[in-house]
Design a protein around this motif. Structure first.
Motif, PDB file in Angstrom:
ATOM      1  N   TYR A  52     -23.783 -31.513 -11.939  1.00  0.00           N
ATOM      2  CA  TYR A  52     -23.215 -30.134 -13.085  1.00  0.00           C
ATOM      3  C   TYR A  52     -24.116 -29.305 -13.415  1.00  0.00           C
ATOM      4  CZ  TYR A  52     -18.604 -33.438 -11.236  1.00  0.00           C
ATOM      5  OH  TYR A  52     -17.569 -33.551 -10.694  1.00  0.00           O
ATOM      6  N   THR A  53     -23.956 -28.124 -13.009  1.00  0.00           N
ATOM      7  CA  THR A  53     -25.186 -27.238 -14.201  1.00  0.00           C
ATOM      8  C   THR A  53     -24.015 -26.639 -15.162  1.00  0.00           C
ATOM      9  OG1 THR A  53     -23.125 -25.375 -13.323  1.00  0.00           O
ATOM     10  CG2 THR A  53     -24.999 -25.888 -11.773  1.00  0.00           C
ATOM     11  N   ALA A  54     -24.320 -26.145 -16.019  1.00  0.00           N
ATOM     12  CA  ALA A  54     -23.920 -25.557 -17.184  1.00  0.00           C
ATOM     13  C   ALA A  54     -22.496 -25.528 -17.442  1.00  0.00           C
ATOM     14  CB  ALA A  54     -25.185 -24.591 -17.913  1.00  0.00           C
ATOM     15  N   ASN A  55     -22.229 -24.901 -16.488  1.00  0.00           N
ATOM     16  CA  ASN A  55     -20.871 -24.001 -16.120  1.00  0.00           C
ATOM     17  C   ASN A  55     -20.107 -25.082 -15.728  1.00  0.00           C
ATOM     18  OD1 ASN A  55     -21.431 -21.696 -17.711  1.00  0.00           O
ATOM     19  ND2 ASN A  55     -22.024 -20.420 -16.375  1.00  0.00           N
ATOM     20  N   LYS A  56     -20.233 -26.565 -15.678  1.00  0.00           N
ATOM     21  CA  LYS A  56     -19.488 -27.286 -14.915  1.00  0.00           C
ATOM     22  C   LYS A  56     -19.201 -27.516 -13.059  1.00  0.00           C
ATOM     23  CE  LYS A  56     -17.049 -28.607 -19.146  1.00  0.00           C
ATOM     24  NZ  LYS A  56     -15.973 -29.143 -19.953  1.00  0.00           N
ATOM     25  N   ARG A  57     -19.879 -26.266 -12.948  1.00  0.00           N
ATOM     26  CA  ARG A  57     -20.052 -26.235 -11.011  1.00  0.00           C
ATOM     27  C   ARG A  57     -21.251 -27.146 -11.023  1.00  0.00           C
ATOM     28  NH1 ARG A  57     -21.301 -19.502 -10.969  1.00  0.00           N
ATOM     29  NH2 ARG A  57     -19.487 -18.690 -12.463  1.00  0.00           N
ATOM     30  N   LEU A  58     -20.366 -27.712  -9.538  1.00  0.00           N
ATOM     31  CA  LEU A  58     -20.789 -28.954  -8.137  1.00  0.00           C
ATOM     32  C   LEU A  58     -22.452 -28.170  -8.259  1.00  0.00           C
ATOM     33  CD1 LEU A  58     -20.231 -31.858  -7.372  1.00  0.00           C
ATOM     34  CD2 LEU A  58     -19.027 -30.885  -5.664  1.00  0.00           C
ATOM     35  N   ARG A  59     -23.540 -28.857  -8.118  1.00  0.00           N
ATOM     36  CA  ARG A  59     -24.214 -28.035  -7.482  1.00  0.00           C
ATOM     37  C   ARG A  59     -24.768 -29.137  -5.929  1.00  0.00           C
ATOM     38  NH1 ARG A  59     -27.962 -27.373 -11.505  1.00  0.00           N
ATOM     39  NH2 ARG A  59     -28.044 -29.351 -13.796  1.00  0.00           N
ATOM     40  N   SER A  60     -25.708 -28.377  -5.442  1.00  0.00           N
ATOM     41  CA  SER A  60     -25.206 -28.246  -4.111  1.00  0.00           C
ATOM     42  C   SER A  60     -26.716 -29.299  -3.497  1.00  0.00           C
ATOM     43  CB  SER A  60     -25.473 -27.506  -3.609  1.00  0.00           C
ATOM     44  OG  SER A  60     -26.543 -26.694  -4.096  1.00  0.00           O
ATOM     45  N   ASP A  61     -27.249 -29.854  -4.089  1.00  0.00           N
ATOM     46  CA  ASP A  61     -28.266 -30.373  -4.190  1.00  0.00           C
ATOM     47  C   ASP A  61     -28.424 -32.159  -5.137  1.00  0.00           C
ATOM     48  OD1 ASP A  61     -29.355 -29.235  -6.488  1.00  0.00           O
ATOM     49  OD2 ASP A  61     -31.085 -28.166  -4.777  1.00  0.00           O
ATOM     50  N   ASP A  62     -29.688 -32.674  -4.699  1.00  0.00           N
ATOM     51  CA  ASP A  62     -29.763 -34.030  -5.626  1.00  0.00           C
ATOM     52  C   ASP A  62     -31.629 -34.798  -5.707  1.00  0.00           C
ATOM     53  OD1 ASP A  62     -30.066 -36.217  -6.637  1.00  0.00           O
ATOM     54  OD2 ASP A  62     -28.179 -37.411  -6.207  1.00  0.00           O
ATOM     55  N   ALA A  63     -32.207 -34.315  -6.819  1.00  0.00           N
ATOM     56  CA  ALA A  63     -34.179 -33.940  -6.257  1.00  0.00           C
ATOM     57  C   ALA A  63     -34.082 -36.116  -5.544  1.00  0.00           C
ATOM     58  CB  ALA A  63     -34.409 -33.386  -7.216  1.00  0.00           C
ATOM     59  N   TYR A  64     -33.065 -36.703  -6.602  1.00  0.00           N
ATOM     60  CA  TYR A  64     -33.565 -38.057  -6.321  1.00  0.00           C
ATOM     61  C   TYR A  64     -33.122 -38.346  -5.157  1.00  0.00           C
ATOM     62  CZ  TYR A  64     -35.565 -37.603 -11.109  1.00  0.00           C
ATOM     63  OH  TYR A  64     -36.539 -36.871 -12.332  1.00  0.00           O
ATOM     64  N   THR A  65     -32.249 -38.294  -3.568  1.00  0.00           N
ATOM     65  CA  THR A  65     -31.937 -38.103  -2.621  1.00  0.00           C
ATOM     66  C   THR A  65     -32.705 -38.129  -1.955  1.00  0.00           C
ATOM     67  OG1 THR A  65     -29.481 -38.693  -3.784  1.00  0.00           O
ATOM     68  CG2 THR A  65     -29.787 -38.564  -1.301  1.00  0.00           C
ATOM     69  N   ALA A  66     -32.982 -38.431  -0.612  1.00  0.00           N
ATOM     70  CA  ALA A  66     -33.693 -38.242   0.641  1.00  0.00           C
ATOM     71  C   ALA A  66     -32.957 -37.444   1.135  1.00  0.00           C
ATOM     72  CB  ALA A  66     -33.693 -39.296   1.270  1.00  0.00           C
ATOM     73  N   GLY A  67     -34.176 -36.171   1.454  1.00  0.00           N
ATOM     74  CA  GLY A  67     -33.592 -34.338   1.925  1.00  0.00           C
ATOM     75  C   GLY A  67     -33.141 -33.947   0.974  1.00  0.00           C
ATOM     76  N   GLY A  68     -32.923 -34.110  -0.887  1.00  0.00           N
ATOM     77  CA  GLY A  68     -32.269 -33.393  -1.707  1.00  0.00           C
ATOM     78  C   GLY A  68     -30.812 -33.039  -1.236  1.00  0.00           C
ATOM     79  N   LYS A  69     -30.343 -33.955  -0.250  1.00  0.00           N
ATOM     80  CA  LYS A  69     -28.930 -33.803  -0.236  1.00  0.00           C
ATOM     81  C   LYS A  69     -28.370 -34.428  -1.482  1.00  0.00           C
ATOM     82  CE  LYS A  69     -28.848 -34.071   4.539  1.00  0.00           C
ATOM     83  NZ  LYS A  69     -28.579 -35.136   5.935  1.00  0.00           N
ATOM     84  N   ALA A  70     -26.280 -34.336  -1.517  1.00  0.00           N
ATOM     85  CA  ALA A  70     -25.530 -34.299  -2.874  1.00  0.00           C
ATOM     86  C   ALA A  70     -25.117 -35.074  -2.211  1.00  0.00           C
ATOM     87  CB  ALA A  70     -24.963 -33.460  -3.544  1.00  0.00           C
ATOM     88  N   GLY A  71     -24.155 -36.173  -2.602  1.00  0.00           N
ATOM     89  CA  GLY A  71     -23.416 -36.694  -2.933  1.00  0.00           C
ATOM     90  C   GLY A  71     -23.204 -38.787  -2.653  1.00  0.00           C
ATOM     91  N   PHE A  72     -24.783 -38.091  -2.905  1.00  0.00           N
ATOM     92  CA  PHE A  72     -25.096 -39.975  -2.828  1.00  0.00           C
ATOM     93  C   PHE A  72     -24.729 -41.256  -3.886  1.00  0.00           C
ATOM     94  CE2 PHE A  72     -26.669 -38.331   0.982  1.00  0.00           C
ATOM     95  CZ  PHE A  72     -26.759 -39.511   1.508  1.00  0.00           C
TER      96      PHE A  72
END
Length: 596
Positions: free
Chosen positions: A94-114
């Motif tokens: 989540y961002t500082a305003n509690k919005r869900l991020r669309s990416d994840d730097a620690y996941t292959a392809g930078g994909k969120a949700g893993f």
């Protein structure tokens, strides 16, 4: 997979390939598996492997199906180790305003949700459900910074120790190599619970505390008392932070109903020899596991793959930062030989193209620094060795770092070394010529500007307002302006045209719209770039988060303004970007209201 050096197994097929009919330890992580010294699960896995244990890693298991991922490697002989990954899962999501991020730097392809929200808790509960008889140890930044009761920004609640919600048996806080080795030995005993009190740097629940009284523990208010009275949490926070600042610490005990949370003191600061032993690059593949090849690059690895960590810890004490409470305030450094051995290994890797992106740590220029008289540091409760003024007991010699840079620069395979870690610029402002020469301050600045800046040097004044900076535990803005002048002078001396890029934070406790307006005016006056900025995010167990939750300073009792609504946070943030037309219009409205 070669018959010699190999990745730690993550599938049943790999276990079979290795001929393993059992596993001693399974490490469950919210990150993709990258076998590199910057990824905690890999480091702990290799440390335990060196102890002769069979270690497997279960990266990013699916927690939403029939839980087959959690069963595929079988039941470990000793224990499960659980971490959310290199980041707190909520900061990751989540961002500082509690919005869900669309990416994840620690996941292959930078994909969120893993990984799930509160990943450590989710994973640990599943494991206790499936394998109730197997010990579960939680660790990493998420567990470490939630080891005591804490304010959770995302649920807007005071939460108990993560040990309670996760149902884990033991929590390891801080850097986990030594406590994890100790626990791996302990779990070989059937009566291991009776011996937890012999381990350092762990937390666990016990039904009685009489056995601990001879160690003179600090008894905190109960979690139940904190829920009834916020001030009890404030008092607890002061006790926790004051103790965690010391070089030698006492045990903490917090009551939870009919149980007691026991937080054992940490290990002593790691010696140079111990730090060298934790640098396991020579046992590692220094790459992501091949299973991710078709899924895309892992952004966090791409960012650090050409860097080398040379020390741990930070004595800066910024109030919004978790490093001191996790890695420690004291600096633990590697030897030059160990660092150079890793650099020699790095330059031989297929992906290395001649540029080392960082030789650093939490703060780049703290390598080999410590108190001149360590006895004075044993019970020193100061949260920062740098503010409100630099401690006279602090040894600030930059010579070892200069020599290290020059050694790495001298390798024919290395074309360029840049320093990507943040530099504490207030340490480079000598009081007089003798201090400058003694600690090699101007020489270090010259070395950095002349050789190791790639167009822009990023530093972190964080704000311009003296009251906000005091709450941030940062030096006055005049220190930044003095450094800016020294930086520009050194640029001219070196014939360079490089920029100093400041980091700033909006919505930090103590900050108001008026103070952001002043910041914006000062940034314009000195033509400062304000693209490296962020909204304050309250993270567990930091001083700034305590200010945010309590609304007052727990040390002084003074009230502190906190921006809690989305609108006020937005209104503060737009002062960083006054050139955007809609921001300019809103700023005019805000300042007009204040004038009336």
């Amino acid at each position: 997979m070669s018959a010699g050096k190999h990745f730690l197994p993550i599938t049943k097929k790999e276990l079979d390939y290795l001929g393993w009919d059992y596993v001693d330890v399974i490490l469950v992580s919210g990150d993709a598996y990258v076998d590199h010294p910057s990824f905690a699960a890999a480091v702990i896995g290799r440390v335990l492997e060196r102890e002769g244990l069979r270690v497997a890693i279960l990266p990013q298991p699916n927690w939403q199906d029939d839980l087959r991922d959690f069963k595929k490697l079988g039941k470990p002989r000793l224990f499960f180790g659980v971490t959310s990954g290199n980041m707190d899962s909520m900061v990751n999501h989540y961002t500082a305003n509690k919005r869900l991020r669309s990416d994840d730097a620690y996941t292959a392809g930078g994909k969120a949700g893993f990984r799930p929200d509160y990943a450590t808790t989710v994973y640990a509960r599943i494991l206790k459900q499936l394998f109730p008889e197997v010990p579960v140890v939680i660790g990493g930044i998420e567990a470490s910074m939630r080891r005591l009761s804490h304010y959770d920004y995302w649920s807007d609640k005071l939460m108990p120790s993560i040990l309670q919600d996760s149902q884990a048996d033991v929590l390891v806080y801080g850097m986990g190599e030594r406590p994890m080795v100790a626990l791996s030995e302990l779990f070989r005993q059937p009566d291991w619970r009776e011996h937890l009190k012999e381990c350092k740097q762990i937390a666990y629940f016990d039904s009685k505390i009489n056995q601990y009284t001879e160690q003179n523990p600090i008894i905190l208010h109960s979690y139940q008392a904190e829920l009834k009275d916020k001030r009890k949490y404030g008092e607890n926070f002061v006790k926790f932070e004051t103790e965690s600042n010391k070089r030698e610490q006492r045990m903490l005990i917090q009551p939870y109903g009919d149980r007691y949370l026991i937080v054992q003191p940490p290990y002593p600061v790691a010696t140079e020899q111990e730090m060298d032993s934790f640098a396991l690059f020579d046992r590692m593949m220094n790459a992501p596991h091949p299973k991710y090849l078709k899924r895309g690059a892992i952004p966090a690895f791409e960012m650090i793959k050409n860097s080398v960590t040379i020390h741990r810890g930070c004595f800066g004490g910024c109030s919004f930062c978790a490093i001191a409470a996790h890695q420690g305030k004291q600096i633990a450094s590697r030897s030059t030989d160990s660092i150079m051995a890793e650099v020699q290994d790095l330059v031989q890797r297929d992906y290395f193209k001649g540029h080392i992106s960082d030789l650093g740590g939490p703060s780049a220029n703290m390598y080999r620094m410590a108190g001149k008289d360590l006895d004075k540091c044993k019970g020193c409760p100061r949260p920062s060795c740098l503010t409100p003024k630099i401690c006279p007991n602090l040894q600030l010699d930059h010579k070892p770092l200069i020599e290290l840079y020059r050694m790495v620069d001298g390798l024919k395979e290395v074309k360029h070394v840049t320093i990507g870690s943040g530099i504490r610029y207030e340490m480079l402002l000598p009081k007089d010529r003798s201090e400058d020469i003694k600690y090699n301050l101007s020489e270090y600045l010259h070395q950095i500007v002349n050789k190791h800046v790639s167009g822009r040097l990023k530093v972190a004044p964080e704000h311009t307002d003296p009251e906000v900076l005091k709450l941030m535990r940062k030096p006055g803005f005049d220190h930044f302006l003095e450094f800016l002048e020294r930086f520009n002078q050194e640029n001219r001396r070196c014939g360079k045209n490089q920029q100093l890029i400041p980091y700033f934070i909006s919505s930090h406790p103590g900050c108001t719209v008026e103070k952001m307006a002043v910041l914006g005016n000062i940034a314009q006056k000195y033509r400062l770039m304000t693209d490296q900025v962020q909204d304050f995010t309250p993270t567990p167990m930091t001083f700034a988060t305590a200010l945010y939750y309590l609304g007052y300073n727990p040390y002084t009792g003074d009230k502190v303004h906190t921006a809690k609504t989305v609108q006020e946070r937005h209104d503060q943030h737009i002062f960083f970007f006054p050139r955007i037309p809609e921001n300019r219009k809103r700023i005019a409205q805000l300042m007009g209201k204040r004038k009336r």
